[in-house]
Design a protein around this motif. Structure first.
Motif, PDB file in Angstrom:
ATOM      1  N   VAL A 191     -34.952  57.885 -31.826  1.00 49.52           N
ATOM      2  CA  VAL A 191     -35.228  59.309 -32.040  1.00 49.52           C
ATOM      3  C   VAL A 191     -35.315  60.035 -30.699  1.00 49.52           C
ATOM      4  CG1 VAL A 191     -36.930  60.948 -32.939  1.00 49.52           C
ATOM      5  CG2 VAL A 191     -36.362  58.892 -34.242  1.00 49.52           C
ATOM      6  N   ASP A 192     -36.002  59.415 -29.727  1.00 44.30           N
ATOM      7  CA  ASP A 192     -36.076  60.001 -28.384  1.00 44.30           C
ATOM      8  C   ASP A 192     -34.676  60.185 -27.802  1.00 44.30           C
ATOM      9  OD1 ASP A 192     -38.783  59.893 -28.686  1.00 44.30           O
ATOM     10  OD2 ASP A 192     -39.072  58.128 -27.425  1.00 44.30           O
ATOM     11  N   HIS A 193     -33.842  59.163 -27.946  1.00 47.11           N
ATOM     12  CA  HIS A 193     -32.489  59.221 -27.404  1.00 47.11           C
ATOM     13  C   HIS A 193     -31.681  60.328 -28.082  1.00 47.11           C
ATOM     14  CE1 HIS A 193     -28.873  57.741 -25.452  1.00 47.11           C
ATOM     15  NE2 HIS A 193     -28.259  57.726 -26.625  1.00 47.11           N
ATOM     16  N   ALA A 194     -31.869  60.509 -29.385  1.00 47.79           N
ATOM     17  CA  ALA A 194     -31.146  61.560 -30.099  1.00 47.79           C
ATOM     18  C   ALA A 194     -31.550  62.943 -29.588  1.00 47.79           C
ATOM     19  CB  ALA A 194     -31.421  61.448 -31.607  1.00 47.79           C
ATOM     20  N   ILE A 195     -32.832  63.128 -29.289  1.00 51.92           N
ATOM     21  CA  ILE A 195     -33.292  64.417 -28.755  1.00 51.92           C
ATOM     22  C   ILE A 195     -32.707  64.658 -27.371  1.00 51.92           C
ATOM     23  CG2 ILE A 195     -35.325  65.698 -27.987  1.00 51.92           C
ATOM     24  CD1 ILE A 195     -36.922  64.319 -30.175  1.00 51.92           C
ATOM     25  N   VAL A 196     -32.729  63.625 -26.529  1.00 52.18           N
ATOM     26  CA  VAL A 196     -32.195  63.757 -25.163  1.00 52.18           C
ATOM     27  C   VAL A 196     -30.711  64.100 -25.196  1.00 52.18           C
ATOM     28  CG1 VAL A 196     -31.667  62.469 -23.065  1.00 52.18           C
ATOM     29  CG2 VAL A 196     -33.924  62.273 -24.094  1.00 52.18           C
ATOM     30  N   GLN A 197     -29.954  63.413 -26.041  1.00 51.06           N
ATOM     31  CA  GLN A 197     -28.519  63.661 -26.117  1.00 51.06           C
ATOM     32  C   GLN A 197     -28.220  65.050 -26.656  1.00 51.06           C
ATOM     33  OE1 GLN A 197     -26.040  61.671 -24.864  1.00 51.06           O
ATOM     34  NE2 GLN A 197     -27.811  60.595 -24.049  1.00 51.06           N
ATOM     35  N   HIS A 198     -29.010  65.512 -27.616  1.00 54.35           N
ATOM     36  CA  HIS A 198     -28.805  66.855 -28.154  1.00 54.35           C
ATOM     37  C   HIS A 198     -29.020  67.917 -27.076  1.00 54.35           C
ATOM     38  CE1 HIS A 198     -29.061  70.320 -30.822  1.00 54.35           C
ATOM     39  NE2 HIS A 198     -30.202  70.634 -30.227  1.00 54.35           N
ATOM     40  N   ARG A 200     -28.836  67.530 -23.882  1.00 56.88           N
ATOM     41  CA  ARG A 200     -27.827  67.396 -22.825  1.00 56.88           C
ATOM     42  C   ARG A 200     -26.488  68.011 -23.248  1.00 56.88           C
ATOM     43  NH1 ARG A 200     -27.447  63.682 -18.412  1.00 56.88           N
ATOM     44  NH2 ARG A 200     -25.306  63.534 -17.641  1.00 56.88           N
ATOM     45  N   HIS A 201     -26.064  67.768 -24.487  1.00 53.20           N
ATOM     46  CA  HIS A 201     -24.769  68.254 -24.936  1.00 53.20           C
ATOM     47  C   HIS A 201     -24.787  69.735 -25.284  1.00 53.20           C
ATOM     48  CE1 HIS A 201     -23.775  63.853 -26.204  1.00 53.20           C
ATOM     49  NE2 HIS A 201     -23.509  64.079 -24.932  1.00 53.20           N
ATOM     50  N   GLU A 202     -25.874  70.188 -25.916  1.00 52.55           N
ATOM     51  CA  GLU A 202     -25.911  71.570 -26.392  1.00 52.55           C
ATOM     52  C   GLU A 202     -26.438  72.554 -25.351  1.00 52.55           C
ATOM     53  OE1 GLU A 202     -24.628  72.508 -29.243  1.00 52.55           O
ATOM     54  OE2 GLU A 202     -24.105  70.427 -29.717  1.00 52.55           O
ATOM     55  N   ARG A 237     -34.278  69.821 -16.372  1.00 54.64           N
ATOM     56  CA  ARG A 237     -33.412  69.966 -15.200  1.00 54.64           C
ATOM     57  C   ARG A 237     -31.987  70.264 -15.634  1.00 54.64           C
ATOM     58  NH1 ARG A 237     -32.341  64.911 -11.345  1.00 54.64           N
ATOM     59  NH2 ARG A 237     -30.645  64.603 -12.824  1.00 54.64           N
ATOM     60  N   ASP A 238     -31.378  71.257 -15.005  1.00 51.62           N
ATOM     61  CA  ASP A 238     -30.001  71.614 -15.312  1.00 51.62           C
ATOM     62  C   ASP A 238     -29.057  70.491 -14.877  1.00 51.62           C
ATOM     63  OD1 ASP A 238     -27.248  72.961 -14.594  1.00 51.62           O
ATOM     64  OD2 ASP A 238     -28.282  74.338 -15.954  1.00 51.62           O
ATOM     65  N   VAL A 249     -34.894  76.198 -27.601  1.00 53.43           N
ATOM     66  CA  VAL A 249     -34.242  75.169 -28.409  1.00 53.43           C
ATOM     67  C   VAL A 249     -34.424  75.500 -29.885  1.00 53.43           C
ATOM     68  CG1 VAL A 249     -34.175  72.723 -28.959  1.00 53.43           C
ATOM     69  CG2 VAL A 249     -34.656  73.444 -26.629  1.00 53.43           C
ATOM     70  N   ASP A 250     -33.327  75.500 -30.617  1.00 50.62           N
ATOM     71  CA  ASP A 250     -33.355  75.737 -32.058  1.00 50.62           C
ATOM     72  C   ASP A 250     -33.900  74.487 -32.754  1.00 50.62           C
ATOM     73  OD1 ASP A 250     -32.990  76.556 -34.626  1.00 50.62           O
ATOM     74  OD2 ASP A 250     -30.813  76.312 -34.626  1.00 50.62           O
ATOM     75  N   THR A 251     -35.052  74.619 -33.384  1.00 46.44           N
ATOM     76  CA  THR A 251     -35.684  73.444 -33.996  1.00 46.44           C
ATOM     77  C   THR A 251     -34.891  72.916 -35.188  1.00 46.44           C
ATOM     78  OG1 THR A 251     -37.080  74.911 -35.310  1.00 46.44           O
ATOM     79  CG2 THR A 251     -37.998  74.079 -33.251  1.00 46.44           C
ATOM     80  N   ALA A 252     -34.127  73.773 -35.853  1.00 47.99           N
ATOM     81  CA  ALA A 252     -33.308  73.299 -36.970  1.00 47.99           C
ATOM     82  C   ALA A 252     -32.227  72.346 -36.476  1.00 47.99           C
ATOM     83  CB  ALA A 252     -32.681  74.489 -37.698  1.00 47.99           C
ATOM     84  N   ALA A 253     -31.628  72.672 -35.305  1.00 44.99           N
ATOM     85  CA  ALA A 253     -30.597  71.795 -34.743  1.00 44.99           C
ATOM     86  C   ALA A 253     -31.206  70.477 -34.279  1.00 44.99           C
ATOM     87  CB  ALA A 253     -29.901  72.502 -33.581  1.00 44.99           C
ATOM     88  N   VAL A 254     -32.400  70.546 -33.686  1.00 47.71           N
ATOM     89  CA  VAL A 254     -33.074  69.315 -33.261  1.00 47.71           C
ATOM     90  C   VAL A 254     -33.456  68.482 -34.474  1.00 47.71           C
ATOM     91  CG1 VAL A 254     -35.072  68.380 -32.053  1.00 47.71           C
ATOM     92  CG2 VAL A 254     -33.894  70.359 -31.133  1.00 47.71           C
TER      93      VAL A 254
END
Length: 345
Positions: A191-198, A200-202, A237-238, A249-254
């Motif tokens: 779950v942590d990894h999914a949040i980080v990747q989201h 980073r990509h979005e 960090r950018d 951050v849009d919580t629906a997307a997260v």
């Protein structure tokens, strides 16, 4: 289970070596250690600098010659020597001296469901290095079920879901044994990894390692429920410039990003129910699923399971320590086995 209970009553302490946290229960004293499974090592000298909470805080903040190590991965000891050193420092000299006075020191340990012989041997070797003359291994699912008060010794179905950092274990128990079980390699870290990747990509944003897990709770009071706040401000960090930047951050997307890895957990529940005898499934329709483990507190996870299965879903009172408390109850002799006497011909 009767024989193992008799053996467990002779044990002096119990250890739950988890990927996220290490917990130690001492007979007569209760839970004495509840610390992160982390150790900071000076790679130049090989000396141990910190363990537990302090080592956890050092993650991502150390110079190049200091390395934060995690000797346990997925409930399996991957570095026996480091796990022993970590446990020695977590126990402390006074408690270790007390345990060494015990004649023929015995220990108990939790092991993941269907752990291979190598993983079991690693757990045994770790505790033998602490002075244990004999080590009893208990399935994490059984220990957690006992710790959260499920009637595992009765001829009725009890369904438990152990939500760990690296894996999720699901089982149906009856008469003190596991009827059917499944282990899915998806847990809190996924779950942590999914949040980080989201992010980073979005949003081209990198999060500090210490901010990932608290972020799950910061995404309003119910991170995976539909009635959440529209947006949350996150500092990171950018990716391109390396400068600090905050974004909305849009919580629906997260919420969608979090639900993706949890699909495997839902599939695992379906497989367990399909493999379970119909009579026991009928019991589960009333009793439902008991959730334990640190990741059981993921906001909204219980609502998701309730909607998907149509069964009641409950979270244990102290979900993070159920397994070690279950071991402790077995050590203290609080669990009475159901005696089955053979009928005379």
């Amino acid at each position: 289970m009767t024989v193992s209970l008799d053996q467990l009553r002779r044990c002096h302490f119990a250890v739950d070596l988890g990927a996220a946290r290490t917990r130690v229960y001492v007979k007569g004293s209760g839970l004495v250690v509840d610390q992160p499974s982390a150790a900071a090592v000076n790679t130049r000298t090989g000396s141990l600098i910190a363990v537990g909470e302090l080592a956890e805080k050092m993650t991502g903040r150390t110079p190049s010659y200091i390395r934060v190590m995690r000797p346990v991965s997925g409930g399996t000891v991957v570095d026996i020597e480091m796990a022993q050193r970590m446990l020695r420092h977590l126990l402390g000299e006074k408690l270790r001296r007390t345990l060494r006075r015990k004649p023929r020191l015995r220990a108990a340990a939790c092991t993941p469901h269907d752990a291979d012989p190598l993983a079991q041997r690693a757990a045994v070797e770790t505790l033998v290095g602490l002075g244990a003359r004999r080590v009893e291994l208990v399935d994490t699912l059984v220990a957690a079920a006992v710790g959260c008060g499920l009637p595992v010794e009765q001829p009725e179905a009890s369904m438990i879901m152990v939500c760990g950092a690296a894996a999720t274990q699901i089982a149906v128990l009856s008469l003190g044994n596991i009827v059917t079980a499944e282990r899915i390699p998806v847990g809190g870290e996924a779950v942590d990894h999914a949040i980080v990747q989201h992010l980073r990509h979005e949003h081209a944003l990198m999060l500090p390692s210490q901010s990932v897990r608290p972020l799950r709770l910061a995404l309003s009071g119910n991170g995976t429920a539909p009635d959440t706040l529209a947006a949350t401000e996150i500092l990171g960090r950018d990716v391109a410039t390396g400068l600090a930047r905050s974004v909305k951050v849009d919580t629906a997307a997260v919420r969608e990003a979090i639900e993706t890895p949890l699909t495997a957990v839902l599939d695992g529940i379906g497989k367990v129910l399909r493999d379970c005898p119909p009579d026991l499934v009928a019991d589960l329709a009333d009793r439902g699923i008991m959730m334990v483990g640190g990741s059981a507190l993921l906001p909204g996870l219980d609502q998701m399971l309730r909607q998907w299965t149509g069964m009641p879903v409950r979270i244990a009172e102290r979900p993070d320590v159920c397994a070690v408390l279950g071991l402790g109850a077995m050590l203290e002799g609080k669990i009475k086995p159901l005696t089955l006497n053979p009928l005379a011909a």
